[in-house]
Design an enzyme around this catalytic site. Structure first.
Site, short mmCIF file in Angstrom:
data_model
loop_
_atom_site.label_atom_id
_atom_site.label_comp_id
_atom_site.label_asym_id
_atom_site.label_seq_id
_atom_site.Cartn_x
_atom_site.Cartn_y
_atom_site.Cartn_z
N LYS A 1 0.83 -1.47 -0.29
CA LYS A 1 0.06 -0.44 0.27
C LYS A 1 1.09 1.04 -0.15
O LYS A 1 1.34 1.80 1.67
CB LYS A 1 -1.06 0.02 1.22
CG LYS A 1 -1.95 0.98 0.74
CD LYS A 1 -2.49 1.73 2.39
CE LYS A 1 -1.90 2.78 2.53
NZ LYS A 1 -1.56 4.00 1.77
N SER B 1 4.92 7.25 9.78
CA SER B 1 4.92 9.02 11.04
C SER B 1 4.86 7.44 11.91
O SER B 1 3.98 6.57 12.05
CB SER B 1 3.93 9.43 11.28
OG SER B 1 2.66 8.42 11.10
N GLU C 1 10.25 1.77 10.37
CA GLU C 1 11.00 2.98 10.15
C GLU C 1 10.44 3.81 10.80
O GLU C 1 9.38 3.90 9.33
CB GLU C 1 11.54 2.48 9.19
CG GLU C 1 12.43 1.04 8.19
CD GLU C 1 13.01 1.10 9.12
OE1 GLU C 1 14.24 2.39 9.74
OE2 GLU C 1 14.56 0.55 8.79
N CYS D 1 13.57 12.01 6.37
CA CYS D 1 13.30 11.46 7.88
C CYS D 1 14.38 11.56 8.69
O CYS D 1 14.39 11.94 9.93
CB CYS D 1 12.82 9.77 8.31
SG CYS D 1 14.59 8.74 7.08
N GLU E 1 8.45 16.31 15.33
CA GLU E 1 9.02 16.15 13.39
C GLU E 1 8.33 17.29 12.53
O GLU E 1 7.54 17.81 13.02
CB GLU E 1 9.02 15.21 13.16
CG GLU E 1 9.19 15.05 11.57
CD GLU E 1 9.51 13.46 11.57
OE1 GLU E 1 8.16 13.13 11.34
OE2 GLU E 1 9.83 12.56 10.72
P1 NAD Z 1 2.44 8.26 8.03
O1 NAD Z 1 2.34 7.41 8.37
O2 NAD Z 1 1.31 9.65 7.79
O3 NAD Z 1 2.36 7.49 6.37
C1 NAD Z 1 2.85 6.18 5.74
C2 NAD Z 1 1.81 5.24 5.29
O4 NAD Z 1 0.83 4.77 6.13
C3 NAD Z 1 1.13 6.17 3.81
O5 NAD Z 1 0.95 4.86 3.10
C4 NAD Z 1 -0.27 5.62 4.41
O6 NAD Z 1 -1.51 6.05 3.88
C5 NAD Z 1 -0.38 4.91 6.26
N1 NAD Z 1 -1.55 4.86 6.86
C6 NAD Z 1 -2.16 6.25 7.40
N2 NAD Z 1 -2.41 5.86 8.97
C7 NAD Z 1 -2.57 4.49 8.58
C8 NAD Z 1 -2.97 3.41 8.72
N3 NAD Z 1 -3.54 3.31 10.79
N4 NAD Z 1 -3.08 2.09 9.46
C9 NAD Z 1 -2.00 1.12 8.14
N5 NAD Z 1 -1.03 2.23 7.83
C10 NAD Z 1 -1.55 3.45 7.47
O7 NAD Z 1 3.64 8.29 7.24
P2 NAD Z 1 3.78 9.88 5.70
O8 NAD Z 1 3.18 11.32 5.99
O9 NAD Z 1 3.27 9.71 4.30
O10 NAD Z 1 5.09 10.85 6.09
C11 NAD Z 1 6.38 10.72 5.95
C12 NAD Z 1 6.32 10.22 7.91
O11 NAD Z 1 7.24 8.65 7.63
C13 NAD Z 1 7.22 10.99 8.58
O12 NAD Z 1 7.24 11.13 10.34
C14 NAD Z 1 8.53 10.44 8.42
O13 NAD Z 1 9.47 11.23 9.24
C15 NAD Z 1 8.86 9.36 7.99
N6 NAD Z 1 9.51 8.60 7.37
C16 NAD Z 1 10.24 7.39 8.05
C17 NAD Z 1 11.58 6.71 7.36
C18 NAD Z 1 12.97 6.18 8.29
O14 NAD Z 1 13.15 4.95 7.31
N7 NAD Z 1 12.20 5.83 9.47
C19 NAD Z 1 11.79 6.67 6.09
C20 NAD Z 1 11.38 8.28 4.95
C21 NAD Z 1 10.12 8.45 6.15
#
Ligand code: NAD
Length: 446
Positions: A153, A204, A225, A259, A354
Site C-alpha cells: 500500500k 510516522s 521505520e 526522516c 518532527e
Molecule cells: P504516515 O505515517 O502518515 O503514512 C505512511 C503510510 O501509512 C501511508 O501509506 C498511509 O496511507 C498509511 N497509513 C496511515 N494511517 C494508517 C493506519 N492507521 N494503518 C496503516 N497504514 C496507515 O507518513 P507520511 O506522512 O506518508 O510520511 C512521513 C513520515 O514518514 C515522517 O514521520 C518521516 O519521518 C517518516 N519516514 C521515516 C523513514 C525512516 O526510515 N525511519 C523514512 C521515510 C519517512
C-alpha cells in the site's frame, strides 16, 4: 467519485491522474491470492528468487526517467533528486536482493543443527510519500527475497508512481506475488488487520503506534521505520564553514521532508554568532520553485495540511520568543521559503515534534552536558550528528540514536543497517541482520 483516489500536483493543485481505492473485499481477496502464490515462490529457493527479482528490476531500467518525472509531479521534489531516487531504486533492487541472498543462506552449527531463514507468510508493505519508490523498495525486496508474497500500500499522495513501478515489475514477476492496494489510512488499517503475517512499515510515529496496537492481537511480525527529530551539536572547535554547510543542506534536503533531516541544532555559545551568520548567508541562496525549473533546490510542500503544520510550528516558535533570521511564518501554499530561526527553547513545538519542512532551528548552549541533554530529550532517536574535534567522539557516544554522524551526515557505508532508536522504530532494513527480520528463523537439528 467516492472510490477514486486523485493524485494532485502540489505546485498548482492540478489533477495528475487517479486510481481506484481498494474496497475491504478487494484487500481481503488480494491477501488470499498472495497466500496462494506463497508455495511456488518459496519452492523457487533463494537463487531462483534472486534471478527473477534481478530480471524484474532490470525490466524497469528503460522506465527510469518516466518514474522520476512521476515522482516529481506527484510529490514535488526537483527532477535531479527524483532521477537519483528512481535510478537508485531500479539499480538498487538487485543489489539489496543479492545482500539478502547472502544473509539468508542456511548455516550449519556443529554439523548437527541447521539454522534456516524461511518465509514468514504474506507481507504488507506500507510506505510514505517523501521517497515514494526508495522507501517501498527497501521493504519490498527483502520481503520477497525471504519468500514472502507482498501486498503493497503506497501513500495516498503518490499512488501513480507506485502503480507504474508495480505494473513494470509484474511484467516479469509471477502472478499475485506483488500486488498493490490503494487508499489512505482506512485501507492501511484494513490491510494491517487482514490475514497478513508481517507488516513492514515506513512512516510516522503516530501511525506506527496504531499499527503496533492492531497487530498485537495476532502477534504479527513488525518492521517499523518511524519518524525522527534529529539533533545536531556544534562544538566550539568545529569547522564552522562545514558545520554550517551541513546544517543548511540537511535541514533543506527534499524541502526538509526527510526522516533524517536536521531538525534541532545546538551550537556552543562561543561560536554561535559566526555560525548563525554563515547559516543565514548559505540558506538565503536556496531557491524554491517547481520541480522542472532550473536552479530550484526546494520544491513545494507536499500538501496543504503539511504546509499548515510547518507554519504552525514556525509561528509557535515566533510567539515564544525565537529570533527569525530568514523566512518565517508569513508564507502561503505551496512553498516555504528557506527559514532560519535562532534562540529555540525546549518548550517550542518545533523542538519536541518532527516539523518536516525547510527550517534551520538553532539554539545556543553553555556546556556540552546541556547540549547532550537537550539532544536526547526527545521520544525520537533516528539520527544525530555532532560537529567538532576534541570531544566529538565522546559526545557521539552519549547520543541516543540509531545512526550517528561525526562531522558528516548519518547513514553507514557498505551494507550497514538503516536503523532508529527509541520511538523512531524497531526493526530495520539493510545489512544481514536487517534482511533476516523479514524471515522466519528455523532451527532444524538432525
Ligand atoms: P504516515 O505515517 O502518515 O503514512 C505512511 C503510510 O501509512 C501511508 O501509506 C498511509 O496511507 C498509511 N497509513 C496511515 N494511517 C494508517 C493506519 N492507521 N494503518 C496503516 N497504514 C496507515 O507518513 P507520511 O506522512 O506518508 O510520511 C512521513 C513520515 O514518514 C515522517 O514521520 C518521516 O519521518 C517518516 N519516514 C521515516 C523513514 C525512516 O526510515 N525511519 C523514512 C521515510 C519517512
Amino acid at each position: 467519485m467516492e472510490n477514486i483516489l486523485t493524485s494532485y500536483d502540489p505546485v498548482n493543485g492540478n489533477r495528475i491522474g487517479e486510481v481506484e481505492i481498494s474496497t475491504p473485499d478487494q484487500i481481503r481477496k488480494k491477501v488470499a491470492l498472495a497466500h496462494k502464490a506463497a508455495t511456488e515462490w518459496r519452492n523457487l529457493g533463494l537463487t531462483g528468487r534472486l534471478t527473477l527479482l534481478e530480471n524484474a528490476w532490470a525490466g524497469a531500467e528503460p522506465h527510469i526517467s518516466e518514474l522520476a518525472e512521476l515522482i516529481s509531479r506527484e510529490m514535488g521534489k526537483d527532477i535531479q533528486r527524483s532521477s537519483g531516487e528512481a535510478s537508485g531504486t531500479v539499480y538498487g533492487g538487485p543489489y539489496i536482493a543479492k545482500e539478502a541472498w547472502d544473509a539468508l543462506q542456511p548455516k550449519s552449527v556443529e554439523g548437527r543443527t541447521t539454522i534456516e531463514y524461511g518465509p514468514l507468510g504474506v507481507a504488507a508493505v506500507i510506505s510514505p510519500w517523501n521517497y515514494p519508490l526508495a522507501m517501498a523498495n527497501n521493504l519490498i525486496v527483502p520481503a520477497l527475497m525471504a519468500g514472502n508474497p507482498v501486498v503493497f500500500k503506497p501513500s495516498e499522495e503518490t499512488p501513480l508512481v507506485a502503480d507504474l513501478f508495480v505494473e513494470i515489475l509484474n511484467r516479469v514477476l509471477p502472478r499475485h506475488l506483488l500486488q498493490i492496494v490503494h487508499g489512505d489510512g482506512e485501507q492501511g488499517r484494513a490491510l494491517v488487520e487482514s490475514r497478513v503475517n508481517l507488516i513492514a512499515f515506513t512512516g510516522s510515529r503516530a501511525v506506527g503506534k496504531d499499527i503496533m496496537a492492531r497487530a498485537a492481537g495476532q502477534v504479527k511480525r513488525l518492521v517499523m521505520e518511524l519518524g525522527g527529530n534529529d539533533p545536531m551539536i556544534v562544538l566550539a572547535d568545529a569547522d564552522i564553514g562545514s558545520a554550517a554547510g551541513f546544517a543548511v543542506a540537511s535541514s533543506f534536503e527534499n524541502a526538509g521532508q526527510m526522516c533524517t533531516s536536521t531538525e534541532r541544532i545546538y551550537v556552543d555559545e562561543q561560536i554561535a554568532d559566526q555560525f548563525e551568520a554563515r547559516v543565514t548567508a548559505m540558506a538565503s541562496r536556496y531557491k524554491t520553485g517547481p520541480w522542472n525549473m532550473p536552479g530550484v533546490n526546494i520544491g513545494p510542500i507536499v500538501n496543504k495540511k503539511q504546509h499548515a503544520k510547518i507554519i504552525d510550528h514556525i509561528r509557535d516558535a515566533e510567539t515564544k520568543g525565537a529570533r527569525v533570521l530568514l523566512g518565517g511564518s508569513g508564507q502561503t501554499v505551496p512553498y516555504i521559503q528557506p527559514t532560519v530561526i535562532a534562540d529555540m527553547t525546549p518548550d517550542m513545538v518545533m523542538e519536541q515534534e518532527e516539523t518536516f519542512g525547510p527550517v534551520v532551528a538553532m539554539s545556543k548552549f553553555k556546556t556540552v552536558d546541556e547540549a547532550v541533554e537537550r539532544a536526547n530529550d526527545s521520544p525520537y532517536g533516528l539520527g544525530a550528528v555532532v560537529f567538532g574535534q576534541k570531544e566529538a567522539r565522546a559526545v557521539a557516544e552519549q547520543l541516543e540514536a540509531g545512526m550517528i554522524g561525526i562531522n558528516q551526515g548519518v547513514g553507514g557505508g557498505g551494507n550497514a543497517p538503516w536503523v532508529g532508536a527509541k520511538q523512531s522504530g524497531f526493526g530495520f532494513h539493510g545489512s544481514p541482520d536487517g534482511h533476516r527480520q523479514f524471515a522466519q528463523v528455523r532451527v532444524v537439528s538432525h
